[in-house]
Scaffold this motif. Structure first.
Motif, PDB file in Angstrom:
ATOM      1  N   SER C   2       0.747  -1.468   0.015  1.00 46.51           N
ATOM      2  CA  SER C   2      -0.147  -0.172   0.005  1.00 46.51           C
ATOM      3  C   SER C   2       1.016   1.067   0.221  1.00 46.51           C
ATOM      4  O   SER C   2       2.079   1.335   0.358  1.00 46.51           O
ATOM      5  N   ARG C   3       0.235   2.291  -0.415  1.00 44.30           N
ATOM      6  CA  ARG C   3       0.868   3.518  -0.418  1.00 44.30           C
ATOM      7  C   ARG C   3       0.735   4.291   0.535  1.00 44.30           C
ATOM      8  O   ARG C   3       0.194   3.878   1.661  1.00 44.30           O
ATOM      9  N   TRP C  58       6.679   5.884  -7.617  1.00 42.57           N
ATOM     10  CA  TRP C  58       8.301   5.984  -7.417  1.00 42.57           C
ATOM     11  C   TRP C  58       8.718   5.525  -8.684  1.00 42.57           C
ATOM     12  O   TRP C  58       8.330   4.305  -9.317  1.00 42.57           O
ATOM     13  N   HIS C 130       5.275   1.927  -5.208  1.00 44.76           N
ATOM     14  CA  HIS C 130       6.219   1.883  -3.762  1.00 44.76           C
ATOM     15  C   HIS C 130       7.421   1.481  -4.410  1.00 44.76           C
ATOM     16  O   HIS C 130       7.690   0.726  -5.420  1.00 44.76           O
ATOM     17  N   PRO C 131       8.382   2.157  -3.717  1.00 48.59           N
ATOM     18  CA  PRO C 131       9.782   1.733  -4.289  1.00 48.59           C
ATOM     19  C   PRO C 131      10.133   0.213  -4.269  1.00 48.59           C
ATOM     20  O   PRO C 131      10.816  -0.099  -5.271  1.00 48.59           O
ATOM     21  N   GLU C 132       9.683  -0.631  -3.555  1.00 47.10           N
ATOM     22  CA  GLU C 132       9.889  -2.013  -3.589  1.00 47.10           C
ATOM     23  C   GLU C 132       9.015  -2.627  -4.752  1.00 47.10           C
ATOM     24  O   GLU C 132       9.470  -3.532  -5.578  1.00 47.10           O
ATOM     25  N   ARG C 135      11.111  -1.822  -7.884  1.00 42.00           N
ATOM     26  CA  ARG C 135      12.511  -2.536  -8.013  1.00 42.00           C
ATOM     27  C   ARG C 135      12.294  -3.969  -8.624  1.00 42.00           C
ATOM     28  O   ARG C 135      12.847  -4.277  -9.321  1.00 42.00           O
ATOM     29  N   ARG C 136      10.989  -4.366  -7.669  1.00 40.59           N
ATOM     30  CA  ARG C 136      10.557  -5.969  -8.252  1.00 40.59           C
ATOM     31  C   ARG C 136      10.274  -5.898  -9.499  1.00 40.59           C
ATOM     32  O   ARG C 136      10.490  -6.862 -10.395  1.00 40.59           O
ATOM     33  N   TYR C 298      17.846   8.075  -6.240  1.00 38.63           N
ATOM     34  CA  TYR C 298      18.731   7.011  -6.343  1.00 38.63           C
ATOM     35  C   TYR C 298      19.328   6.512  -5.059  1.00 38.63           C
ATOM     36  O   TYR C 298      19.508   7.107  -4.199  1.00 38.63           O
ATOM     37  N   ASN C 299      19.683   5.335  -4.848  1.00 37.73           N
ATOM     38  CA  ASN C 299      20.337   4.812  -3.709  1.00 37.73           C
ATOM     39  C   ASN C 299      22.035   4.973  -3.946  1.00 37.73           C
ATOM     40  O   ASN C 299      22.328   5.319  -5.020  1.00 37.73           O
TER      41      ASN C 299
END
Lengths: 296, 204, 802
Positions: C2-3, C58, C130-132, C135-136, C298-299
Motif C-alpha cells: 500500500s501507498r 516512485w 512503492h519503491p519496492e 524494484r521488483r 537513487y540509492n
C-alpha cells in the motif's frame, strides 16, 4: 516478506523451527544492507530485538557468557578486563552507530571472513551455544566457520550465547583498513597469551576463506617460549623468534586479490601485525610482573 | 504491517508498512519527518543517525518492525530533547521526556519552512544546532542532521571532549563539503558554551 | 503493497523564499551566517529527495549489467503485469525524434537503443506505487544482451579495427581528432621545446597515473516531476545549472521550454557531479506518461552509475632545467579517459592542456591533451576539472627536478614561479596578481606540528596514528614526511563561451522598512552563494532585510555552479542589478525630493542604513520616503570579459578570464611497514582576491583540500580492465575521508584584488583541490623515499605488495 516478532527465546526457536529459511535480524547491520541494496529478499525476517536474554552477559569463573546481541559498545565499555582482545576488536567495528547495534551473534551468523570479532574469539578461545527446539549444543569456535560466509548452524538453530574464555593474560587485536575509521578489514590479526597454559593463540581475519588460526605459528611459538624459559624469565622475545612467528602467521593466510587489497599485501600485513601484537602482549606480560590477571 | 512507536515524544502509528522497510523510510516517507537523511543506506555515512531508546543508531539499518513500542528522537526533535535535558538536569535516556514533538497531524501537513519570510531566525535551537550555524559547520547540510544527533549525544556523555574524542565520536558521520574543521569548531563551541552555562547556573 | 497515507495538496518540500535580516546582518567582507542555516540544522530544509506529493509514484531505472553489448531484445510484459506498476518505458516509448542529450555533444541516449556502451547505462524505466514494487518490476524486465569487446584505454581505443563508440560522428570536434574514439584533442605549442632542451643541464621525465575519483556528494540524485494541467511538467530537482538542464530536457519531452518549469530543490552537494542530467528526463517521462507525480531517488549504488566521475588520466611529462635552477622547457602528453559519452570532456581537455605547465614561467613548451571514448564509466566535471590531474603530475616533476639539482623544492618553485605579467603557454598574459612565490613562502614559514603527538601518559593514542582506531601501530615503523605543492586553476567558463548570469533585484518598502529581494537561477549547492547575494544587496542597497527567492527557470540563466564562477558571475550579476536598482531609486529620489537639497544633483550618492546619503556622509532622505509604495525591480544579465577559443593547432588564444592560486604544505606520518598514512596537517595559503565572506571562504578551502586528500590516499572507482565493470560502487569500498582521516587544515587567506572582477574577488572553490593531492604525495615520498607515480597511493604501493 513476513516480519516475525517473537517475544521470548522459546517463541523465537519455535518460529525458526516452523520457518527454517527465516533470516534472524538483531542489530540489522548486515541484513538491512542486503535488503536496502536489493541483494536479499528473505521470505521471513525473524526479529530478535525483543529477546532480553540475548542482550545480557555474565562473567563467570572461567568464561564470559556473552549474549549474541550484546552491542559492541557494551563489550568495549564493560568487558575490557575480561575480554581485552574482543574489546579491542569491537572498537574497530565500523562506526559508533554500528557498534551501538551490532553484536557478536551477527558476526557469527554472517560468518564473513571480514567479521571483526572472529580473530579475537579464535585467539581467546570460545564456544558458541546454539539452540533449536531440538535442544542446545556447544560448537567450539575452531569448528564454527565452515566456508565463505558459512557456519556450522543447522537451519532451525539460533545463536544464543558465546562462551568466551576470560583473559588469563594480555590480548591484542589489529586490523588493517585503508581508512582510519569506519572501514572493513583488509585483514586482521588477534593474539592472546594464555600464561595459565603457557600457550599463545591467534586468529586471522579476511585473509582466508574463513577466519583461521595460525596454528603452525602458535605451535612454533609455544615450543620456542617453553624451550627458552620465556614464561618464567619474562625476558624479551628474541627478534629471530618474533620474525619466524610472523612468517608462519603470514604463511597461514590463504587470501585473495580483491578491491580492498592484494593477496600479497594481506600476507605481508598479517606478518607485521603478528610481530607487533606479539611484542605488545609480551611487553604487557613482562610489565605486569607476569601475574596471571588479564591486561588490556 | 502496522508499527506503533514514539517519535520525538509523540506516539506515532505507521500503517501498511512493507516488512523490508527501514525506520529511515518510515520516518521520511510515512511520518513526514525527512530530516534524517538517506545518503548511503548501508550504515557507512551516518546521515540517518537518530536516537533509538537514547542510543545513536543508523536508522537505515533498523527494520521498521523492530521499533515497535520504542522511542525515537530525530533531528526534528533535537531542540526539544536538549531543552528537556537541560531542564531536568540530566540525560533523557528514553526520549520519553519530551511531549512537545511533532504531532501526527503536523507531520502529515509537513512542508518546508522558510515560507512567509522566515528563515527560522527566531526558532529555538539546541546548543549544538546553534553552534553548527555560528561556526560555519553547515554547507550543503545533508550530513548535518546525523552529525547533530551524534554530536549532541557525545556532549551528553562527555561534556569536555578532547579533539580526538570528538573525532572518534563523529567518525561514523561522513561530510563531503567542510573538511570537518568547522564541525570540530562547532562541537568545541557547543562544549564551551555548555560549560559556561553550567558554571553560571552553578554560581546562582 | 500500500501507498503512504499522508495527505498533502501541493508537493511537500517545495522550496520557498528565505528572508534574512531580523537577526543576521552583514555586507560584503563580513562572515555573515547562512540564510538557510537554521532550516538545515532543524531538518526542515527540503532536499530534492525530501519532496513528497499526494498520490505520487516512485520511478526506478533498469541499468545495463554489462559494459558493452548489443541489446537483442527487451521484454517488459511481466513487469507491466505486476500489481502497482503504472508504466514501463523503453527507448521505443520516447515521444519525439530527440532521443539523446548531452552538455556539449548530444551523444547520450535517454534510454539505450540497441546498444549499451557502459556498465550501468539506463535501459528501461518503471513507475510504481512503492519503491519496492518498482524494484521488483524492474527486475522482471528481461533484457537479452549480446556482449561486444570492450575498449578500455588508449591502446584498445585506437587499435586497428577497434570498435567505435560513436560511429558516424558529426560533432564539431569530429573533424580535428586523429581517431573517432578521441573526443577532442588540444595541442599547445609555444617556443621550441626541442631546441630549449639543449640548454638543460638536467632533464627529468615521468609517467603519472591519476585514478577515477567520484564526487561522492552525500545527497543522492533525486527529484519529483509533477504533470501539469497545461500538458507541461513541474520539475523539482537538485542540479548545478537549471537552464542547461532545461535546454536538454524539453526537446526530449517534445515540450516548449516554458512548459517545463524547473525549481531547484535542496542540493546535497555537487562538486561537478550534477552538471550532467541524471534522473530529470526519466522522471518527466514517467510523470507525463502516467499523469501522476513521480519521484526518483537513487540509492548509493545507483548514484555511482548515475553521474559522471573525474577523468582518470595518464600523463607523461618531461622537464629540463639549468644548473642554476631555471626551467628550460616542458613537454607533456595527457590522456584523459572520458568513458562512453562526451559529457564535459572537451572542456576538460582544454583545461588540462592550457594549465599543464602549472604556475611557472616556461617559455618553450610542447603540450598535447586528449580525451578518449571508451566503454568505461562516463567522466566529466569534477572540482578542479582537468587542472587537478595536471597539477598532480607537474608538481611531482618539480620535486624531481629540485632533487636532481640538489635544491630546496620550495625555493626551486619560487625561482620559477609565475607572476603578474607572465605569459601563459597560450600566449595570454596573466593580468592580475599571481602571488605564487608568496603563497609557497607562507605555507613554508608556518611552524611544523610537534612530533609524536600520539604519545600520552596512558600509552599511544592510536587515534592519532596511522591506522587510527584499527590499532595497527603504537609508533612502530612510523616516519614523518613533509611535502609542498602549488597549483593554478582558471575561473569561469573559458574558450570563448558566452559566460553570463542573470539577476532580478527588487526593492520596496514593507512594514515601514526598505527591503530587497534577489531572484536568480543560481544553484545553491552548499557553497554559500545565497549568503553572498544577501550581503551584496545589503552593501549596494543599504538595506538590512533581504529575501532570496528560490532558484527556478522563471528568471534568466545563472550559468552553472561550477568552475569557481558563481560568486564572480552571479555575484557580479546581483551587484550589477543592485546598481541599476540604486540608480532607479536615486532617480525617483531626485524626481520626488531633488528640490529639497542641492546634493541630489551634485554629489555622489549612496544607499546606506536605509537612507540616501552623500559620499560625504550627509543624509538626504530615508528610503521609505523615497520609495513610498513604489517598487523598483530590474532583471539584467551580466557577463565577464569575453574569452576566445584556443587555436586547434597551436593552442594560442586568450582563453581564460581569471586564474586562482593555492599552495599546500602536507605533513604526514607513514607506517612504512604496513603502508598506512595519517595526514597530520595540511596547511593551505590561497589568494582569494577579496573574501566576500571569510568564514565561507575558509570552509570552501578546507573542503576542497580534503577532497584532494581523499584522492591522494584512498578514493578510487575501480574498473575491471577486462570487463569495464565498476567493482566498488558503494560507500563500503569507495572510501572518502572520515573526520579521523582529516587533519588540521590551517588556512592563510591573501586578498590581492583582481581589478577586473567584482569587488576584486577571485573564484576560490577549486584551487585548493589541486595542490592538496600532490602535497600529500610529496610528503609520502619524503617519508618513504619511494617514487610513487600513481594516485591514490595504496598500502600495496608503499610496501611493494601489488
Amino acid at each position: 516478506m513476513d516480519f516475525l516478532r517473537p517475544a521470548s527465546w522459546e517463541e523465537a526457536l519455535a518460529a525458526k523451527a516452523e520457518h527454517p529459511t527465516a533470516v534472524p535480524i538483531a542489530g540489522g547491520t548486515d541484513v538491512m544492507v542486503e535488503i536496502n541494496f536489493d541483494h536479499r529478499r528473505p521470505e521471513y525476517l525473524l526479529d530478535l530485538n525483543r529477546i532480553e536474554l540475548l542482550r545480557e552477559w555474565e562473567v563467570g569463573e572461567e568464561n564470559v557468557r556473552l549474549g549474541a546481541s550484546v552491542p559492541y559498545t557494551e563489550i568495549m565499555e564493560h568487558l575490557r578486563a575480561e575480554l581485552p582482545g574482543l574489546a579491542l576488536a569491537s572498537h574497530t567495528v565500523a562506526s559508533p552507530q554500528i557498534r551501538n547495534r551490532g553484536g557478536v551473534g551477527g558476526n557469527l551468523g554472517t560468518a564473513s571472513p571480514a567479521g571483526d570479532a572472529h580473530p579475537a574469539l579464535l585467539a581467546a578461545g570460545a564456544e558458541v551455544e546454539v539452540e533449536s527446539v531440538r535442544g542446545s549444543r556447544f560448537i567450539p569456535i575452531d569448528a564454527f566457520y565452515t566456508g565463505v560466509k558459512r557456519n556450522a548452524l543447522q537451519p532451525d538453530e539460533l545463536i544464543k550465547t558465546v562462551h568466551i574464555k576470560k583473559a588469563d593474560g594480555p590480548q591484542q587485536y589489529s586490523k588493517v583498513g585503508t581508512r582510519n575509521a569506519m572501514v572493513i578489514a583488509v585483514c586482521a590479526f588477534g593474539l592472546a597469551l594464555h600464561p595459565e597454559t603457557r600457550t599463545v593463540r591467534t586468529g586471522i581475519g579476511s585473509a582466508a576463506p574463513t577466519p583461521v588460526r595460525a596454528k603452525e605459528a602458535e605451535e612454533f611459538l609455544n615450543a620456542a617460549l617453553e624451550e627458552g624459559g620465556f614464561w618464567e624469565s619474562g625476558k624479551i622475545i628474541t627478534p629471530s623468534i618474533a620474525k619466524q612467528f610472523a612468517e608462519l602467521a603470514s604463511g597461514a593466510c590463504n587470501p585473495i586479490d580483491d578491491v580492498r587489497g592484494t593477496a600479497k599485501y594481506r600476507r605481508h600485513a598479517v606478518g607485521i601485525m603478528a610481530r607487533r601484537t606479539l611484542g605488545w602482549t609480551w611487553e604487557q606480560y613482562r610489565g605486569t610482573g607476569r601475574t596471571l590477571e588479564g591486561a588490556a | 504491517m502496522r508499527v506503533n512507536f514514539t517519535v520525538n515524544g509523540r506516539p506515532q502509528e505507521a500503517d501498511d508498512v512493507w516488512e523490508g522497510e527501514s525506520l529511515l523510510y518510515v520516518l521520511r516517507e510515512r511520518l513526514g519527518l525527512p530530516g534524517s537523511k538517506n545518503a548511503c543506506e548501508q550504515g557507512e555515512c551516518g546521515s540517518c543517525t537518530v536516537r533509538l531508546d537514547g542510543v545513536p543508531v543508523c536508522s537505515c539499518l533498523v527494520a521498521a518492525g523492530q521499533v515497535e513500542g520504542r522511542e525515537v528522537v530525530t533531528v526534528e526533535g533535537l531542540a526539544d530533547y536538549a531543552k528537556q535535558r537541560a531542564e531536568h538536569g540530566g540525560a533523557c535516556g528514553t526520549g520519553a521526556c519530551g511531549s512537545s514533538g511533532t504531532s501526527l497531524q503536523d507531520a502529515q501537513g509537513w512542508s518546508a519552512k522558510g515560507s512567509d519570510s522566515q528563515t527560522g531566525e527566531g526558532t529555538e535551537l539546541s546548543p549544538i544546532q546553534q553552534a553548527f550555524i555560528d561556526a560555519g559547520a553547515v554547507q550543503c547540510g545533508f550530513c548535518t542532521p546525523g552529525l547533530l544527533v551524534a554530536a549532541d549525544e557525545m556532549l551528553e556523555r562527555n561534556p569536555s571532549p578532547s579533539d580526538e574524542d570528538i573525532r572518534e565520536a563523529l567518525s561514523g558521520n561522513l561530510c563531503r563539503c567542510t573538511g570537518y574543521e568547522k564541525i570540530l569548531d562547532a562541537v568545541r563551541l557547543a562544549a564551551a558554551r555548555q560549560e559556561r552555562q553550567g558554571i553560571q547556573e552553578g554560581a546562582v | 503493497m500500500s501507498r503512504n497515507t499522508r495527505v498533502a495538496a501541493a508537493p511537500a518540500g517545495t522550496p520557498t523564499k528565505v528572508t534574512q535580516g531580523s537577526r543576521t546582518k552583514g555586507g560584503i567582507g563580513e562572515s555573515t551566517l547562512r540564510p538557510d542555516g537554521t532550516l538545515k540544522v532543524t531538518g526542515e530544509f527540503a532536499y530534492s529527495s525530501d519532496m513528497w506529493h499526494e498520490d505520487m509514484l516512485w520511478g526506478q531505472i533498469l541499468r545495463s549489467t554489462v559494459a558493452h553489448a548489443e541489446i537483442v531484445s527487451i521484454d517488459t510484459s511481466e513487469a507491466l503485469a505486476q500489481a502497482g506498476v503504472y508504466a514501463v518505458l523503453t527507448y521505443d516509448d520516447l515521444p519525439t525524434e530527440v532521443k539523446n542529450y548531452g552538455l556539449e555533444i548530444q551523444d547520450t541516449p535517454v534510454l539505450a537503443h540497441g546498444r549499451v556502451r557502459h556498465h550501468g547505462e539506463p535501459v528501461a524505466l518503471v513507475a510504481a506505487d512503492h519503491p519496492e514494487t518498482a524494484r521488483r518490476a524492474a527486475a522482471k524486465i528481461k533484457v537479452e544482451y549480446k556482449e561486444l569487446p570492450v575498449v578500455t584505454d588508449e591502446a584498445s581505443a585506437t587499435a586497428p579495427g577497434a570498435p567505435l563508440l560513436h560511429p558516424g560522428r558529426d560533432d564539431h570536434h569530429a573533424g580535428h581528432v586523429p581517431h573517432p574514439n578521441i573526443v577532442h584533442r588540444q595541442p599547445i605549442v609555444r617556443g621550441n621545446a626541442d631546441e630549449a632542451a639543449k640548454k638543460a643541464d638536467v632533464i627529468v621525465s615521468g609517467e603519472y597515473v591519476f585514478g577515477m575519483q567520484d564526487q561522492a556528494f552525500l545527497g543522492p540524485e533525486s527529484g519529483l516531476a509533477v504533470p501539469a494541467e497545461d500538458g507541461g511538467v513541474d520539475l523539482y530537482v537538485a542540479t548545478q545549472w537549471l537552464h542547461s538542464d532545461l535546454r536538454q530536457i524539453a526537446p526530449v519531452l517534445g515540450l516548449p521550454e516554458e512548459k517545463v518549469r524547473m525549481t531547484l530543490s535542496g542540493v546535497g552537494g555537487a562538486f561537478g557531479g550534477r552538471e550532467d542530467l541524471s534522473m530529470q528526463i526519466h522522471a518527466c517521462l514517467l510523470a507525463l506518461r502516467t499523469g501522476k507525480p513521480v519521484k526518483i531517488v537513487y540509492n548509493r549504488f545507483e548514484s555511482f552509475f548515475g553521474h559522471v566521475h573525474r577523468h582518470p588520466a595518464k600523463l607523461w611529462y618531461e622537464h629540463g632545467a639549468t644548473k642554476d635552477g631555471r626551467i628550460t622547457h616542458m613537454k607533456c602528453r595527457i590522456v584523459l579517459d572520458g568513458g562512453a559519452y562526451a559529457s564535459a570532456s572537451p572542456a576538460v581537455v582544454g583545461n588540462a592542456s592550457s594549465l599543464a605547465v602549472g604556475p611557472y614561467v616556461i617559455d618553450d613548451v610542447d603540450i598535447e591533451a586528449i580525451a578518449l571514448y571508451t566503454n568505461n564509466p562516463p567522466c566529466g566535471a569534477m572540482r578542479g576539472f582537468g587542472a587537478v590531474q595536471a597539477c598532480f603530475a607537474y608538481e611531482a616533476q618539480m620535486d624531481k627536478l629540485a632533487k636532481k639539482l640538489g635544491m630546496d623544492p620550495v625555493e626551486f618553485r619560487q625561482l620559477n614561479a609565475m607572476e603578474q605579467g607572465t605569459l601563459m603557454p597560450t600566449g595570454q598574459p596573466v593580468d592580475s596578481p599571481a602571488p605564487v612565490a608568496e603563497l609557497l613562502r607562507r605555507v613554508k614559514a608556518r611552524p611544523l606540528p610537534p612530533e609524536r603527538q600520539w604519545e600520552s601518559t596512558e600509552g599511544a593514542d592510536v587515534r592519532a596514528l596511522p591506522g587510527g582506531l584499527s590499532n595497527t601501530t603504537h609508533g612502530e615503523g612510523v616516519v614523518r614526511g613533509v611535502g609542498y605543492a602549488v597549483g593554478i586553476k582558471n575561473v569561469g567558463f573559458s574558450e570563448g563561451f558566452d559566460d553570463y548570469s542573470t539577476a532580478k533585484v527588487r526593492m520596496e518598502v514593507i512594514n515601514g522598512e526598505a527591503v530587497a529581494t534577489v531572484h536568480t537561477a543560481m544553484a545553491e549547492v552548499g557553497q554559500g552563494g545565497i549568503t553572498v547575494h544577501a550581503q551584496i544587496a545589503r552593501t549596494e542597497l543599504g538595506v538590512t532585510q533581504v529575501t532570496i527567492n528560490p532558484a527556478d527557470t522563471q528568471v534568466g540563466s545563472a550559468g552553472s555552479t561550477s568552475a569557481s564562477r558563481q560568486t564572480y558571475v552571479t555575484g557580479g550579476a546581483v551587484k550589477n542589478s543592485c546598481e541599476l536598482v540604486r540608480e532607479k531609486v536615486l532617480e525617483i529620489g531626485r524626481r520626488k525630493l531633488g528640490t529639497y537639497h542641492p546634493a541630489w544633483a551634485t554629489a555622489e550618492l549612496l544607499l546606506e542604513g536605509g537612507k540616501v546619503v552623500t559620499d560625504g556622509g550627509e543624509v538626504l532622505a530615508d528610503l521609505v520616503d523615497v520609495l513610498e509604495d513604489e517598487a523598483v525591480e530590474i532583471e539584467a544579465e551580466w557577463r565577464h570579459r569575453p574569452t576566445e577559443a584556443f587555436d586547434l593547432r597551436t593552442g594560442q588564444g586568450n582563453g581564460h578570464v581569471q586564474y586562482s592560486f593555492a599552495a599546500h604544505r602536507a605533513v604526514v606520518e607513514v607506517d612504512t611497514e604496513l603502508g598506512l598514512v595519517k595526514v597530520i596537517e595540511l596547511a593551505c595559503a590561497q589568494d582569494v582576491g577579496k573574501a566576500l565572506n571569510p568564514l565561507s571562504v575558509v570552509g570552501q578551502i578546507q573542503g576542497g583540500t580534503t577532497q584532494g586528500l581523499g584522492v591522494a590516499v584512498m578514493e578510487e572507482i575501480i574498473v575491471d580492465p577486462k570487463t569495464a565493470k565498476v567493482r566498488n560502487p558503494s560507500f563500503t569500498d569507495y572510501l572518502i575521508p572520515t573526520i579521523l582521516d582529516t587533519p588540521t587544515i590551517p588556512v592563510d587567506v591573501l586578498e590581492l584584488a583582481d581589478d577586473h572582477a567584482p569587488y576584486g574577488l577571485r573564484g576560490i572553490g577549486e584551487a585548493p583541490t589541486l595542490s592538496s593531492t600532490p602535497a600529500v604525495l610529496a610528503a609520502i615520498r619524503n617519508a618513504t623515499g619511494l617514487e610513487l607515480n600513481k594516485t591514490p597511493v595504496r598500502p600495496e604501493h608503499l610496501t611493494g605488495t601489488l
